[in-house]
Design a protein around this motif. Structure first.
Motif, mmCIF file in Angstrom:
data_model
loop_
_atom_site.group_PDB
_atom_site.id
_atom_site.type_symbol
_atom_site.label_atom_id
_atom_site.label_comp_id
_atom_site.label_asym_id
_atom_site.label_seq_id
_atom_site.Cartn_x
_atom_site.Cartn_y
_atom_site.Cartn_z
ATOM 1 N N ILE A 44 0.898 -1.376 0.041
ATOM 2 C CA ILE A 44 -0.156 0.197 -0.005
ATOM 3 C C ILE A 44 0.861 1.266 0.178
ATOM 4 O O ILE A 44 2.113 1.300 0.213
ATOM 5 C CB ILE A 44 -0.937 0.114 1.273
ATOM 6 N N GLU A 45 0.220 2.437 -0.294
ATOM 7 C CA GLU A 45 1.037 3.548 -0.145
ATOM 8 C C GLU A 45 1.073 4.012 1.262
ATOM 9 O O GLU A 45 0.278 3.619 2.156
ATOM 10 C CB GLU A 45 0.136 4.792 -0.783
ATOM 11 N N THR A 46 2.456 4.563 1.375
ATOM 12 C CA THR A 46 2.604 5.111 2.689
ATOM 13 C C THR A 46 2.078 6.311 3.314
ATOM 14 O O THR A 46 1.824 7.180 2.331
ATOM 15 C CB THR A 46 4.219 4.932 2.951
ATOM 16 N N PRO A 47 1.950 6.620 4.573
ATOM 17 C CA PRO A 47 1.622 7.922 5.022
ATOM 18 C C PRO A 47 2.544 9.091 4.499
ATOM 19 O O PRO A 47 1.944 10.168 4.067
ATOM 20 C CB PRO A 47 1.474 7.901 6.390
ATOM 21 N N GLU A 48 3.631 8.776 4.416
ATOM 22 C CA GLU A 48 4.631 9.798 4.049
ATOM 23 C C GLU A 48 4.566 10.087 2.402
ATOM 24 O O GLU A 48 4.496 11.261 2.081
ATOM 25 C CB GLU A 48 6.185 9.260 4.102
ATOM 26 N N SER A 62 -4.103 12.131 -8.612
ATOM 27 C CA SER A 62 -3.766 11.236 -7.809
ATOM 28 C C SER A 62 -3.786 11.570 -6.380
ATOM 29 O O SER A 62 -4.041 10.616 -5.516
ATOM 30 C CB SER A 62 -2.226 10.830 -8.284
ATOM 31 N N THR A 63 -3.625 12.876 -5.855
ATOM 32 C CA THR A 63 -3.468 13.124 -4.798
ATOM 33 C C THR A 63 -5.142 13.119 -4.044
ATOM 34 O O THR A 63 -5.141 12.462 -2.982
ATOM 35 C CB THR A 63 -3.117 14.649 -4.224
ATOM 36 N N LEU A 64 -6.024 13.720 -4.941
ATOM 37 C CA LEU A 64 -7.331 13.349 -4.526
ATOM 38 C C LEU A 64 -7.788 11.796 -4.172
ATOM 39 O O LEU A 64 -8.469 11.494 -3.396
ATOM 40 C CB LEU A 64 -8.373 13.864 -5.556
ATOM 41 N N LEU A 65 -7.272 10.928 -5.329
ATOM 42 C CA LEU A 65 -7.465 9.691 -4.919
ATOM 43 C C LEU A 65 -6.999 8.832 -3.774
ATOM 44 O O LEU A 65 -7.488 8.201 -2.809
ATOM 45 C CB LEU A 65 -7.240 8.841 -6.395
ATOM 46 N N LEU A 66 -5.510 9.172 -3.534
ATOM 47 C CA LEU A 66 -5.020 8.775 -2.270
ATOM 48 C C LEU A 66 -5.682 9.330 -1.033
ATOM 49 O O LEU A 66 -5.775 8.668 -0.085
ATOM 50 C CB LEU A 66 -3.506 9.080 -2.390
ATOM 51 N N THR A 67 -6.248 10.341 -1.130
ATOM 52 C CA THR A 67 -6.557 11.090 0.316
ATOM 53 C C THR A 67 -8.189 10.385 0.277
ATOM 54 O O THR A 67 -8.380 10.378 1.560
ATOM 55 C CB THR A 67 -6.639 12.516 0.060
ATOM 56 N N LYS A 68 -8.885 10.513 -0.536
ATOM 57 C CA LYS A 68 -10.168 10.190 -0.527
ATOM 58 C C LYS A 68 -10.697 8.839 -0.326
ATOM 59 O O LYS A 68 -11.701 8.455 0.080
ATOM 60 C CB LYS A 68 -11.006 10.985 -1.424
ATOM 61 N N TYR A 69 -9.858 7.865 -0.811
ATOM 62 C CA TYR A 69 -10.038 6.458 -0.936
ATOM 63 C C TYR A 69 -9.093 5.718 -0.452
ATOM 64 O O TYR A 69 -8.452 4.981 -1.203
ATOM 65 C CB TYR A 69 -10.350 6.100 -2.527
ATOM 66 N N PRO A 70 -8.649 5.702 0.989
ATOM 67 C CA PRO A 70 -7.594 4.916 1.602
ATOM 68 C C PRO A 70 -7.987 3.555 1.501
ATOM 69 O O PRO A 70 -9.079 2.987 1.429
ATOM 70 C CB PRO A 70 -7.447 5.572 2.921
ATOM 71 N N ILE A 71 -6.902 2.420 1.757
ATOM 72 C CA ILE A 71 -7.151 1.160 2.094
ATOM 73 C C ILE A 71 -7.754 0.976 3.500
ATOM 74 O O ILE A 71 -7.089 1.418 4.515
ATOM 75 C CB ILE A 71 -5.916 0.427 1.520
ATOM 76 N N ILE A 110 6.205 2.866 -0.558
ATOM 77 C CA ILE A 110 5.466 1.722 -0.623
ATOM 78 C C ILE A 110 5.541 0.825 0.589
ATOM 79 O O ILE A 110 6.865 0.453 0.941
ATOM 80 C CB ILE A 110 5.605 0.633 -1.820
ATOM 81 N N GLY A 111 4.412 0.518 1.274
ATOM 82 C CA GLY A 111 4.695 -0.219 2.593
ATOM 83 C C GLY A 111 4.015 -1.621 2.601
ATOM 84 O O GLY A 111 3.328 -1.825 1.526
ATOM 85 N N SER A 112 4.217 -2.456 3.521
ATOM 86 C CA SER A 112 3.778 -3.487 3.540
ATOM 87 C C SER A 112 2.768 -3.676 4.860
ATOM 88 O O SER A 112 3.235 -3.190 5.729
ATOM 89 C CB SER A 112 4.709 -4.689 3.639
ATOM 90 N N ALA A 113 1.665 -4.375 4.875
ATOM 91 C CA ALA A 113 0.615 -4.379 5.772
ATOM 92 C C ALA A 113 -0.107 -5.885 5.515
ATOM 93 O O ALA A 113 0.160 -6.480 4.321
ATOM 94 C CB ALA A 113 -0.249 -3.516 5.886
ATOM 95 N N ILE A 211 -8.507 2.680 -12.431
ATOM 96 C CA ILE A 211 -7.294 3.276 -12.481
ATOM 97 C C ILE A 211 -6.343 2.320 -11.708
ATOM 98 O O ILE A 211 -6.302 1.967 -10.526
ATOM 99 C CB ILE A 211 -7.323 4.678 -11.630
ATOM 100 N N SER A 212 -5.122 2.110 -12.630
ATOM 101 C CA SER A 212 -3.894 1.135 -12.033
ATOM 102 C C SER A 212 -3.085 2.075 -11.392
ATOM 103 O O SER A 212 -2.988 3.341 -11.815
ATOM 104 C CB SER A 212 -3.521 0.119 -13.033
ATOM 105 N N THR A 213 -1.897 1.582 -10.906
ATOM 106 C CA THR A 213 -0.976 2.476 -10.298
ATOM 107 C C THR A 213 0.503 1.828 -10.609
ATOM 108 O O THR A 213 1.570 1.809 -9.908
ATOM 109 C CB THR A 213 -0.739 2.556 -8.499
ATOM 110 N N GLY A 214 0.528 1.102 -11.945
ATOM 111 C CA GLY A 214 1.711 0.758 -12.470
ATOM 112 C C GLY A 214 2.130 -0.559 -11.833
ATOM 113 O O GLY A 214 3.207 -0.924 -11.843
ATOM 114 N N GLY A 215 1.270 -1.481 -11.103
ATOM 115 C CA GLY A 215 1.361 -2.549 -10.546
ATOM 116 C C GLY A 215 2.146 -2.274 -8.999
ATOM 117 O O GLY A 215 2.771 -3.246 -8.551
ATOM 118 N N ALA A 216 2.315 -0.971 -8.692
ATOM 119 C CA ALA A 216 3.170 -0.880 -7.283
ATOM 120 C C ALA A 216 2.328 -1.310 -6.292
ATOM 121 O O ALA A 216 2.960 -1.606 -5.381
ATOM 122 C CB ALA A 216 3.739 0.664 -7.258
ATOM 123 N N LEU A 217 1.304 -0.972 -6.195
ATOM 124 C CA LEU A 217 0.259 -1.204 -5.041
ATOM 125 C C LEU A 217 -0.633 -2.342 -5.409
ATOM 126 O O LEU A 217 -0.869 -2.718 -6.409
ATOM 127 C CB LEU A 217 -0.722 -0.082 -4.850
#
Length: 376
Positions: A44-48, A62-71, A110-113, A211-217
């Motif tokens: 997942i994306e990190t808070p940083e 991308s900022t709107l998506l990351l902020t509004k739709y967290p995991i 990128i973090g692991s959880a 919307i994909s994220t390039g396979g990173a997440l």
């Protein structure tokens, strides 16, 4: 905390006479309440990373998506990759000072959880039947109706896209059966039945395409094949005559099956998908590919993907169960089935039409795709 898997199922049945020796009823109900534990590692994306985007690029999509739709449904974030490590894995030059978009090389990207979740899977099924005897029990008519519903919760990592994307199939079944006894050796049975299966796939926040994220997440954004509706109606008619003559049990009958398929798929075919080469391009709102939107090749307008297919199947049979002697029986029979030419109710069926040519290869080379009234 590992979620628990549970399954609770309960029901009842009840039957009895409505009118003595002439009319009877039967009913049943079954209910399912269950959940199945899901525990899996995710990226997942990190808070940083999210905070960096909010500070430096507050107006990016991308900022709107990351902020509004967290995991959701995750434990502590650990490990993962820094900007420098991700650059090395994706073919960038070594990071020096700052990476793409000015991201610090040592910033966790990128973090692991561990995701722990127990999506529900509930269902309800009920059935009712009534039997009626007429003409000194020479005629019996029974009517049967069943209905089954299910509610299966979606498993999207981002909870905002989860609930409306759940599967909610519904099945209906109805049958009317008439049996007439001519004599102790001749019986006729006729029946007509109807089955309807309906599955709807809705989407949460339809304004957000896939919307994909390039396979990173582990998961991007948006719901996939939605909004869509599938409906299948099946009609069945059967007529069978049974005759017992000595050592022969003879049967002859006809069966007609009518299938109506409704694929109402214009919704998902008119919502685009966006793919990115890597997470940096996603952050920069720089997609590599936009696809999935279909167009009518005849005039360039958005393609209408709601189609309704029709086909009918006919079957005829005769059979003889012949008791040759006490230890030998022969089962003889002949059946003929054929189907009508499939067609689309509104004339939207397409197929490959062979072109001109003296050989099959030439006809294939000159073939084209056209709107056809029937499949063959």
């Amino acid at each position: 905390i590992v979620p628990a898997s549970r399954r609770n199922e309960f029901g009842f049945s009840l039957g009895g006479p409505i009118q003595a020796d002439k009319m009877f009823f039967f009913g049943s109900l079954d209910t399912l309440r269950s959940s199945e534990a899901v525990t899996n590692p995710i990226n997942i994306e990190t808070p940083e990373f999210v905070n960096f985007m909010k500070t430096r690029f507050p107006n990016n999509i991308s900022t709107l998506l990351l902020t509004k739709y967290p995991i959701g449904d995750i434990g502590p974030i650990s490990g993962g990759q820094t900007v420098a490590q991700y650059m090395a894995l994706t073919g960038f030059a070594p990071c020096s000072g700052a990476g793409p978009l000015g991201m610090p090389c040592d910033m966790p990207l990128i973090g692991s959880a561990i995701r722990t979740f127990a999506p529900t899977r509930n269902g309800l099924q009920w059935n009712v039947r009534v039997d009626r005897y007429l003409n000194d029990s020479k005629d019996r008519i029974h009517v049967n109706y069943q209905r089954r519903t299910a509610d299966v919760e979606g498993q999207q990592l981002r909870t905002e896209f989860r609930n409306a994307f759940a599967a909610k199939p519904i099945t209906y079944y109805a049958n009317v059966n008439w049996t007439h006894t001519f004599s102790s050796s001749i019986v006729k049975e006729a029946a007509v039945g109807f089955t309807r299966f309906q599955g709807a796939q809705e989407c949460s926040h339809c304004e957000v395409p896939t919307i994909s994220t390039g396979g990173a997440l582990s998961e991007g954004f948006g719901n996939g094949f939605a909004p869509a509706l599938f409906i299948q109606n099946d009609w069945n008619w059967r007529d069978v005559l049974s005759v017992n003559r000595g050592n022969h049990a003879l049967k002859a009958g006809v069966e007609i099956f009518r299938d109506q398929e409704h694929d109402l798929f214009s919704g998902p075919q008119q919502r685009p998908n966006y793919d990115f080469r890597n997470l940096f391009d996603f952050a920069a709102d720089r997609p590599q590919v936009e696809n999935n939107v279909n167009y009518d090749l005849r005039d360039g307008t958005p393609s209408f993907q709601d189609v309704q297919y029709r086909v009918t199947t006919f079957g005829f049979f005769v059979q003889d169960n012949w008791k040759v002697k006490k230890n030998l029986s022969l089962n003889l029979g002949l059946r003929w089935d054929f189907s009508s030419n499939p067609n689309e109710k509104n004339g939207r069926m397409s197929n490959v039409v062979l072109g001109s040519g003296s050989t099959f290869q030439q006809q294939i080379a000159n073939a084209s795709v056209r709107i056809v009234p029937e499949l063959f």
